[in-house]
Write a protein that holds these residues in place. Structure first.
Motif, PDB file in Angstrom:
ATOM      1  N   GLY A  25       0.860  -1.168   0.000  1.00  0.00           N
ATOM      2  CA  GLY A  25       0.000   0.000   0.000  1.00  0.00           C
ATOM      3  C   GLY A  25       0.901   1.225   0.000  1.00  0.00           C
ATOM      4  N   GLU A  26       0.385   2.328   0.511  1.00  0.00           N
ATOM      5  CA  GLU A  26       1.178   3.549   0.611  1.00  0.00           C
ATOM      6  C   GLU A  26       0.947   4.160   1.980  1.00  0.00           C
ATOM      7  OE1 GLU A  26       2.065   7.675  -1.863  1.00  0.00           O
ATOM      8  OE2 GLU A  26       0.303   6.498  -2.334  1.00  0.00           O
ATOM      9  N   VAL A  27       2.017   4.648   2.599  1.00  0.00           N
ATOM     10  CA  VAL A  27       1.944   5.220   3.935  1.00  0.00           C
ATOM     11  C   VAL A  27       2.535   6.629   3.926  1.00  0.00           C
ATOM     12  CG1 VAL A  27       4.160   4.211   4.680  1.00  0.00           C
ATOM     13  CG2 VAL A  27       2.447   4.817   6.390  1.00  0.00           C
ATOM     14  N   LEU A  28       1.906   7.521   4.688  1.00  0.00           N
ATOM     15  CA  LEU A  28       2.419   8.865   4.902  1.00  0.00           C
ATOM     16  C   LEU A  28       3.050   8.873   6.290  1.00  0.00           C
ATOM     17  CD1 LEU A  28       2.623  11.697   3.659  1.00  0.00           C
ATOM     18  CD2 LEU A  28       0.514  12.272   4.874  1.00  0.00           C
ATOM     19  N   VAL A  29       4.362   9.121   6.347  1.00  0.00           N
ATOM     20  CA  VAL A  29       5.130   9.022   7.584  1.00  0.00           C
ATOM     21  C   VAL A  29       5.628  10.394   7.996  1.00  0.00           C
ATOM     22  CG1 VAL A  29       7.173   7.989   8.660  1.00  0.00           C
ATOM     23  CG2 VAL A  29       5.874   6.697   6.963  1.00  0.00           C
ATOM     24  N   ARG A  30       5.491  10.713   9.287  1.00  0.00           N
ATOM     25  CA  ARG A  30       6.069  11.939   9.829  1.00  0.00           C
ATOM     26  C   ARG A  30       7.542  11.674  10.121  1.00  0.00           C
ATOM     27  NH1 ARG A  30       2.008  13.053  14.605  1.00  0.00           N
ATOM     28  NH2 ARG A  30       1.945  10.802  14.466  1.00  0.00           N
ATOM     29  N   VAL A  31       8.411  12.334   9.355  1.00  0.00           N
ATOM     30  CA  VAL A  31       9.848  12.112   9.482  1.00  0.00           C
ATOM     31  C   VAL A  31      10.591  13.362   9.033  1.00  0.00           C
ATOM     32  CG1 VAL A  31      10.053  11.036   7.184  1.00  0.00           C
ATOM     33  CG2 VAL A  31      11.708  10.461   8.956  1.00  0.00           C
ATOM     34  N   ARG A  32      11.731  13.630   9.625  1.00  0.00           N
ATOM     35  CA  ARG A  32      12.600  14.750   9.255  1.00  0.00           C
ATOM     36  C   ARG A  32      11.890  16.100   9.272  1.00  0.00           C
ATOM     37  NH1 ARG A  32      15.016  10.363   6.271  1.00  0.00           N
ATOM     38  NH2 ARG A  32      13.458  10.335   4.636  1.00  0.00           N
ATOM     39  N   GLY A  33      10.985  16.288  10.216  1.00  0.00           N
ATOM     40  CA  GLY A  33      10.298  17.569  10.349  1.00  0.00           C
ATOM     41  C   GLY A  33       9.179  17.790   9.347  1.00  0.00           C
ATOM     42  N   GLY A  34       8.785  16.760   8.631  1.00  0.00           N
ATOM     43  CA  GLY A  34       7.709  16.870   7.646  1.00  0.00           C
ATOM     44  C   GLY A  34       7.022  15.536   7.482  1.00  0.00           C
ATOM     45  N   SER A  35       6.375  15.354   6.345  1.00  0.00           N
ATOM     46  CA  SER A  35       5.717  14.092   6.031  1.00  0.00           C
ATOM     47  C   SER A  35       6.180  13.623   4.659  1.00  0.00           C
ATOM     48  CB  SER A  35       4.197  14.257   6.025  1.00  0.00           C
ATOM     49  OG  SER A  35       3.729  14.584   7.308  1.00  0.00           O
ATOM     50  N   GLU A  36       6.420  12.321   4.544  1.00  0.00           N
ATOM     51  CA  GLU A  36       6.877  11.730   3.291  1.00  0.00           C
ATOM     52  C   GLU A  36       6.095  10.455   3.022  1.00  0.00           C
ATOM     53  OE1 GLU A  36      11.152  11.268   3.033  1.00  0.00           O
ATOM     54  OE2 GLU A  36      11.470  13.038   4.275  1.00  0.00           O
ATOM     55  N   ALA A  37       5.848  10.170   1.748  1.00  0.00           N
ATOM     56  CA  ALA A  37       5.124   8.964   1.350  1.00  0.00           C
ATOM     57  C   ALA A  37       6.103   7.852   0.971  1.00  0.00           C
ATOM     58  CB  ALA A  37       4.202   9.269   0.175  1.00  0.00           C
ATOM     59  N   PHE A  38       5.742   6.623   1.332  1.00  0.00           N
ATOM     60  CA  PHE A  38       6.543   5.436   1.049  1.00  0.00           C
ATOM     61  C   PHE A  38       5.607   4.305   0.622  1.00  0.00           C
ATOM     62  CE2 PHE A  38       8.884   7.846   4.165  1.00  0.00           C
ATOM     63  CZ  PHE A  38      10.213   7.695   3.810  1.00  0.00           C
ATOM     64  N   LEU A  39       6.110   3.372  -0.201  1.00  0.00           N
ATOM     65  CA  LEU A  39       5.393   2.121  -0.405  1.00  0.00           C
ATOM     66  C   LEU A  39       5.442   1.364   0.914  1.00  0.00           C
ATOM     67  CD1 LEU A  39       6.537   0.806  -3.891  1.00  0.00           C
ATOM     68  CD2 LEU A  39       4.317   1.725  -3.248  1.00  0.00           C
ATOM     69  N   ALA A  40       4.325   0.784   1.319  1.00  0.00           N
ATOM     70  CA  ALA A  40       4.228   0.124   2.625  1.00  0.00           C
ATOM     71  C   ALA A  40       3.895  -1.347   2.452  1.00  0.00           C
ATOM     72  CB  ALA A  40       3.156   0.804   3.466  1.00  0.00           C
ATOM     73  N   TRP A  41       4.741  -2.205   2.973  1.00  0.00           N
ATOM     74  CA  TRP A  41       4.534  -3.652   2.960  1.00  0.00           C
ATOM     75  C   TRP A  41       4.166  -4.115   4.364  1.00  0.00           C
ATOM     76  CZ3 TRP A  41       4.994  -6.440  -1.545  1.00  0.00           C
ATOM     77  CH2 TRP A  41       5.582  -5.777  -2.631  1.00  0.00           C
ATOM     78  N   SER A  42       3.248  -5.061   4.472  1.00  0.00           N
ATOM     79  CA  SER A  42       2.885  -5.631   5.769  1.00  0.00           C
ATOM     80  C   SER A  42       2.642  -7.127   5.614  1.00  0.00           C
ATOM     81  CB  SER A  42       1.628  -4.950   6.324  1.00  0.00           C
ATOM     82  OG  SER A  42       0.525  -5.162   5.477  1.00  0.00           O
ATOM     83  N   ALA A  43       2.799  -7.861   6.705  1.00  0.00           N
ATOM     84  CA  ALA A  43       2.592  -9.315   6.676  1.00  0.00           C
ATOM     85  C   ALA A  43       1.121  -9.652   6.458  1.00  0.00           C
ATOM     86  CB  ALA A  43       3.096  -9.937   7.973  1.00  0.00           C
ATOM     87  N   GLU A  44       0.242  -8.828   7.031  1.00  0.00           N
ATOM     88  CA  GLU A  44      -1.197  -9.030   6.915  1.00  0.00           C
ATOM     89  C   GLU A  44      -1.814  -7.794   6.277  1.00  0.00           C
ATOM     90  OE1 GLU A  44      -2.751  -9.785  10.779  1.00  0.00           O
ATOM     91  OE2 GLU A  44      -1.410 -11.476  11.126  1.00  0.00           O
ATOM     92  N   PRO A  45      -2.920  -7.929   5.572  1.00  0.00           N
ATOM     93  CA  PRO A  45      -3.584  -6.755   5.006  1.00  0.00           C
ATOM     94  C   PRO A  45      -3.987  -5.758   6.097  1.00  0.00           C
ATOM     95  CG  PRO A  45      -4.475  -8.762   4.042  1.00  0.00           C
ATOM     96  CD  PRO A  45      -3.594  -9.181   5.193  1.00  0.00           C
ATOM     97  N   LEU A  46      -3.793  -4.475   5.812  1.00  0.00           N
ATOM     98  CA  LEU A  46      -4.175  -3.408   6.729  1.00  0.00           C
ATOM     99  C   LEU A  46      -5.034  -2.401   5.967  1.00  0.00           C
ATOM    100  CD1 LEU A  46      -0.709  -2.815   8.448  1.00  0.00           C
ATOM    101  CD2 LEU A  46      -2.680  -4.015   9.409  1.00  0.00           C
TER     102      LEU A  46
END
Length: 83
Positions: A25-46
């Motif tokens: 999926g895709e996740v928006l993460v709070r990092v480095r004083g802002g927000s960045e999007a990443f592809l997100a992998w998980s063991a189970e569907p979320l």
């Protein structure tokens, strides 16, 4: 690409649901004083909108995530689904 260690341990919110082994999926993460999007992998569907914890970086703006519930919510009584 080298793993992005800054993002490990950060909290994010899923913008696009994950499908477990079927795909990211895709996740928006709070990092480095802002927000960045990443592809997100998980063991189970979320589901979309789920809070997640980044547990590993795969590099190339891809991370592994798990479902996250803030343990401090139990202390304040904000269970998130109280209604």
């Amino acid at each position: 690409m080298a793993p992005d260690e800054d993002v490990v341990g950060c909290i994010g919110v899923l913008l696009v649901h994950t499908r477990g082994a079927a795909g990211p999926g895709e996740v928006l993460v709070r990092v480095r004083g802002g927000s960045e999007a990443f592809l997100a992998w998980s063991a189970e569907p979320l589901p979309k909108g789920a809070p997640v914890l980044v547990i590993e970086s795969r590099g190339s703006r891809q991370v592994d995530v798990i479902a996250w519930a803030d343990p401090l919510d139990a202390l304040t009584g904000d269970a998130g689904d109280a209604g």
